[in-house]
Structures are given as C-alpha cells and as structure tokens.
Design an enzyme around this catalytic site. Structure first.
Site, short mmCIF file in Angstrom:
data_model
loop_
_atom_site.label_atom_id
_atom_site.label_comp_id
_atom_site.label_asym_id
_atom_site.label_seq_id
_atom_site.Cartn_x
_atom_site.Cartn_y
_atom_site.Cartn_z
N ASP A 1 -5.45 1.30 12.79
CA ASP A 1 -6.75 0.64 12.62
C ASP A 1 -7.52 0.56 13.93
O ASP A 1 -8.73 0.36 13.93
CB ASP A 1 -6.56 -0.76 12.04
CG ASP A 1 -5.99 -0.66 10.63
OD1 ASP A 1 -4.76 -0.49 10.50
OD2 ASP A 1 -6.78 -0.69 9.68
N GLN B 1 0.81 -1.21 0.00
CA GLN B 1 0.00 0.00 0.00
C GLN B 1 0.85 1.27 0.00
O GLN B 1 0.39 2.32 -0.43
CB GLN B 1 -0.94 0.03 1.21
CG GLN B 1 -2.02 -1.03 1.20
CD GLN B 1 -1.62 -2.26 1.99
OE1 GLN B 1 -0.44 -2.58 2.11
NE2 GLN B 1 -2.60 -2.95 2.54
#
Lengths: 366, 366
Positions: A244, A203
């Site tokens: 997260d 990513q």
C-alpha cells in the site's frame, strides 16, 4: 482478467458514458455483483467500505471520483472540496494521494468548463497506465519465476506464497503480485500458489483464491499461521506480495501480517519480493515508521461472513461474547527483510539507492 | 477456574462414580455443554474431534479413557488394545503417549481384577498432579511478570501476548501459559492479554478469550497477523505460549503460527516464554524436526462456525468456492527463538542443558 469467460477490468465507464462501474468486492466470493458510482459520495463510500480496495484500484477510483465531482461542481471550490474529501477515506495507500494530486495538477490550471472532460480523460489514462504498469511488473517478475523453474525437475511447480490480494481485482487488470504468476502460468511454467487467507477480511481466501481459480492457476488456501511452517519445510520457493505504500528507504506498508511472512522468509532463505507500480512509492517519507496505520472496526475480527448450506449469505459472531478486539489493517515490513522490488521499470533492491536506480528523476537536488 | 461463578475442572468423575465428564470444547464459546464419556471409544472420539484438546488435557482424558477400557476388559489383551487405540487419536501432543505409558507402567504388573480400580486411581492422580504442576508454573511465571511490572509506571498494565489456548481448559485447571497470568491478575498486578484468535479453529478467540473473560482478566482479541505489528510498536512486554511437545534440545511444537510470533519476538527483543509441565517433554527426540505434524481437515480452514443474530449456531463457507485448502495443525519453533521454559520446577533456558538442569534424572547414562 476473465470471470466466467468474460474479460473484466475492475473499473470502467458505464454505458451512459459518465457513470463509473466497479465490481462490489465486499460481495465476493459469494456473489459477483457490479455497482454504478454516480457521485463523488458514491466513490468515497466505495473506497471507505472497501467495495473497491487494493492500492492501485483505490487510486483509480479516486480519479474517477474526482471526475464525478467535477461533473457536479467544476469550480475551484468544488476541486478544493472533493480532493481532501476523497483523500480522507483511507489513510495508508499512497496511490490515493498520488491520483488526487495528479488530477489536481491536470485540472487546476484549466477553466472550469473544461475540467469535467479533462478529469474523465485523465482518469481513463490513469487506469490504462496502471494496466500497462502491471503488465510490465508481470514481465519483470516472470524472469524471477523462470530462474526458480530452471532449477526444478521438469513438471515440478514453482511454489509462490502471497498474502492478501494484490491481484488483478486490487488493480485495474493483471495485478501487482499476481501479474508474474499469471504470466508464468500463461507461459506454461507450472506454478502453485500458497494463498494466505488474510484475516480479518480474508482477501486471500475470498479474492486471491477466487481470481486464481477463475484463471485456472493451481493454488491452496492456508491460514495466515501456516506460511512459516511451509517455508521451514522447503515448500515455498518465493514470496511475492503487493504493498500500500513504500517509503523512500524501501520500507513496505502492506496488509497486516506481511511482516511476519517476511521474517519467516528471511529465517529460511526464501526470497521475499514486493511488486508495485511507481504510484505506490511515497518519495516524501524517509522511512516506514511514519506511515499512518489504519485501525478498522472490531467487527471485522469478531464476525465472519459466508455461505449457509442453502446458499444464502450470513454473518456469524465467532468470538467469545463480550470480548473486545483490535484491528490494525496494515503493518510495516522493514526494507532489510525485502529481497527486492518488482516494478514496471525492473527489479531493484529494497533501498533508496535501489529505488533511485530505477527512478532517477526522484533524486533530491543536492 | 470459574464459569458463571461455579468452579470447574475440565474433566471429572461423574456422580455415578465411574463415567467421566468433560466440557465439550467444540461448542465453546457459543454454548457451555458437558458430555459424559462412558467407553474408551467415547474418550477416543472426544480426543480426536477435539471436544477435549490441549496437551495436558489430552493426557488426562487418555488416562481416564484407559480406566474406562479396563472397566470393559481388564485383560492383558484389553490393555494392549486400548493403549495404541487411544495413542493413535492425535499424533503431536506427547502428553498422550506419556499418560498411556504411565498407565501401562502402573497397570501391567497388576492382576486383571485390580486394574480398573488402579486405573481410576492413577487417572485421578494424573489430574491432580497436572493441577499442581500448573499451579507451580503459575508461581514461576509470576516472578517474570513481576519483573516487567516493576519497570512500569504505577497502574500501567503488563502486556502479554499468547497464541492458541494453553489456558485452564487446555489442562485440568489453571492452564500452562495462562497460569502466571491468572496468578498476576489475582495478585493485583495489572495485566492485559493480546489474544491471537488462532486460525483455523480459533481457540484464542473462542477459548482463551472465553476463560480470561470469565475470570475478569483484561484482554483484546487480535488476528494472528497482528502480533508482530504490536511487538514492533512496544505494545507487547512478554509472550507466553504453551506447547504440545518439547524435544530434548528445546525445540517447541505448538499450534501453527507460534513460530511466526517467536520470530517477531526475537526481532523486537520481546521475551518469548513457553510454559509446560514435565509431561510435555519428549526426552527421546533429540530435535523438533522429527516431530510428526498433524494434518487436519481442510474444512477447518474453509468454514467457520458462529452465532447468527437470532442466537442459533451456524457454520458458513467463507472461501472462494472450489478452492482447496491445507491445514497443518502445528509448527516447530526452534529453541534459538525461545527465551526460556516455565516449568513446575522453575524457569530454564530452552536447551538440553537448561532442561537437564531442572530434570537431572533425565541425564543419559554416560
């Protein structure tokens, strides 16, 4: 932010006024494609297959997914089916649970006939709130970058290392970790970003490099192994990552490998900040050891997708044939390694006291 | 060790008695091909392009490369040209310098006419000595693995993490970091190896997994980001890595990312051992900060080679188009993070005193 000169958010209502459009992030950086989500199953698949990813964007997509579910079946049974269905798609990002609980809070008291309109209205709001949160994270983080810049020679860039993508395409706009970087760049402060490629899904190399490049921010892709070396040699002024899930005590679940960079930052006296909106804080978990860590397919480790010389996109097997792989998607960085949190309300220490200083409404009844 | 049931070393004399054959490691794990080196330029290219790699094998190839050079020109001028030419191919592994200095020591006093035969003889010896060193490293490391195994339940494997490839194909046979693992496996001690894939060149996923698989040692490939997570969760009993250069004080240059694993090992109380023969010790450098770190091409970060579904081998561009990359090949792990060195003479602390305890002949005249 901009792509090819056009401003995009990562998620928006289609021209028909009810379908939901997103950028298909599994195609980046090789292709820029958008897809329409028309059912709750579409939304679930987009979350599960990581067509959308990034904790805030997962939450926003779940909110819209519930609106799509209400459109099909606004009954109590429909609500009770859709919420756990969406929640089950990814286990680690707490924004998913937060968004679904928020939607239930708004929708459950309403008569069925009013739920669809209310669901769309709240989903739109959640997206707007995320943009505003990220904008404020940008303001608050900008102050930290300015402090470093003030100690530099004129023109010398502030070197910031980031891991994975906590950029605008992980959110609705601006990003969390990238928001201060964009603000600094736009304010004329020279910044340079070390972009961890972030195996296995890359990513960093695929998404963070893509969006920084599209916005014109100087950056260099490095393998995940290299950040410690640059910290040892004084070439990293600051680390900023996303998360997260942050637990009550300040532990940080983030993309696998974040812990290693936090260790290196500590060992070299490099400030290590985590940028997040309040929706990423899990007030119910006392510490990070209890966060469920998603195990993803081995193929993400064993294969790699990219562009062939003719421009077509292909997937190659990169490892020794027959060797197995394991693929934990996240790790937990203990609060002791985190210099501070950059939130929409300000910067605080990575501790329960620090978080409660910014969010006093979360104090437990004594 | 064995490939497809046949025993190989990584370097050997061709059937003609003078050319030098090596396994082309840039083709692994996709193709198993050997190549013949017939000139000093061939040997230099093999080192530079990493057809041969691994500190001990680089040294062995340089020794044979000098034999090829003597075959073409055994004069003093030939010797003076070939040694710096070979030495310049890779800067970090000190075995290269060691092997060339050893060859000069043997060859310089001889008349030109005797140099070629003497060069081949010493090159053969250097290879045999490396095999014997690695075998002893295996014995000495085996004792450490046995200690861990003794604390395990019967049948429970000893979990060993390694980074990059310090296996038999990095040496002449056995390997350094892998030698204790092979010895333990062959002795019936259950071992399981966490193989860091080791970006950017993926020597872990390509080479370590290949050779462990070929020998039947249970292993799992993980991305470089994952090792810290497994250490946090008690799933790593021991780290063993190789090294390209150890300085007098015990600092360790090894593949980029080694430092991060050493930090995680320290943070979790996991023993972190470095396996090496004496030829990897740089007695002239007092500490690791002065080791030259090779910067390699950005394409190693931006591209990845693997097998397409039809079995052909292709290289794909994996990163965002236009984004630059940096590629430092090694980092330096400070001695304070290293539990000990496993050498052919025994196990010692990572310090000057520790090293001198095993190599008293290196004490400086007082």
């Amino acid at each position: 932010m901009n792509i090819n000169g056009r401003h995009y958010r990562t998620i928006w209502l289609g021209a028909d006024g009810w379908s939901v459009e997103v950028i298909d992030q599994t195609k980046l950086p090789h292709r820029f494609e958008t897809i329409a989500l028309r059912t709750v199953e579409d939304a679930a698949r987009a979350i599960k297959t990581m067509q959308v990813r990034g904790a805030p964007l997962i939450g926003a997509t779940a909110a819209y997914g519930l609106a799509l579910a209400m459109r099909a079946d606004p009954s109590d049974a429909g609500l009770d089916r859709a919420i756990p269905f969406l929640a089950a798609q990814r286990p680690t990002a707490v924004n998913l649970r937060w968004a679904l609980e928020e939607m239930r809070r708004v929708l459950a008291p309403l008569p069925s006939a009013e739920r669809t309109a209310a669901a769309y209205a709240r989903a739109v709001q959640i997206c707007d709130e995320d943009v505003e949160s990220c904008r404020r994270i940008g303001d608050n983080g900008l102050a930290l970058i300015k402090e470093v810049a003030a100690r530099k020679k004129p023109g010398e860039p502030v070197n910031i290392l980031t891991h994975c993508n906590a950029g605008w395409i992980a959110c609705v706009d601006w990003g969390t970790a990238t928001a201060p970087i964009y603000r600094a760049h736009d304010a004329g402060i020279p910044v340079h970003v070390w972009v961890d490629e972030t195996r296995p899904r890359n990513q960093g190399a695929s998404l963070t490099a893509f969006e920084l490049g599209a916005h014109g921010v100087p950056h260099t892709i490095i393998v995940d192994n290299a950040g410690g070396h640059y910290m040892q040699h004084g070439q990293v002024d600051l680390c900023i990552v996303g998360t997260d899930r942050v637990t009550r005590n300040g532990d940080v679940a983030n993309k696998i490998g974040t812990y290693l960079k936090a260790l290196a930052a500590k060992d070299n006296g490099v400030p290590f900040y985590v940028a997040l909106p309040h929706t990423t804080i899990d007030w119910r978990l006392d510490d990070g050891r209890r966060i469920e860590i998603e195990e993803r397919p081995a193929d993400e480790v064993l294969k790699m997708t990219g562009r062939l010389p003719d421009g077509s996109v292909a997937t190659v097997e990169i490892a020794a044939p027959g060797s197995p792989a394991a693929n934990p998607a996240f790790d937990v960085t203990p609060a002791r390694l985190v210099t501070g949190f950059i939130t929409e309300r300000g910067v605080c220490p990575a501790s329960e006291a620090g978080l409660l200083g910014l969010y006093p409404e979360q104090r437990r009844a004594g």
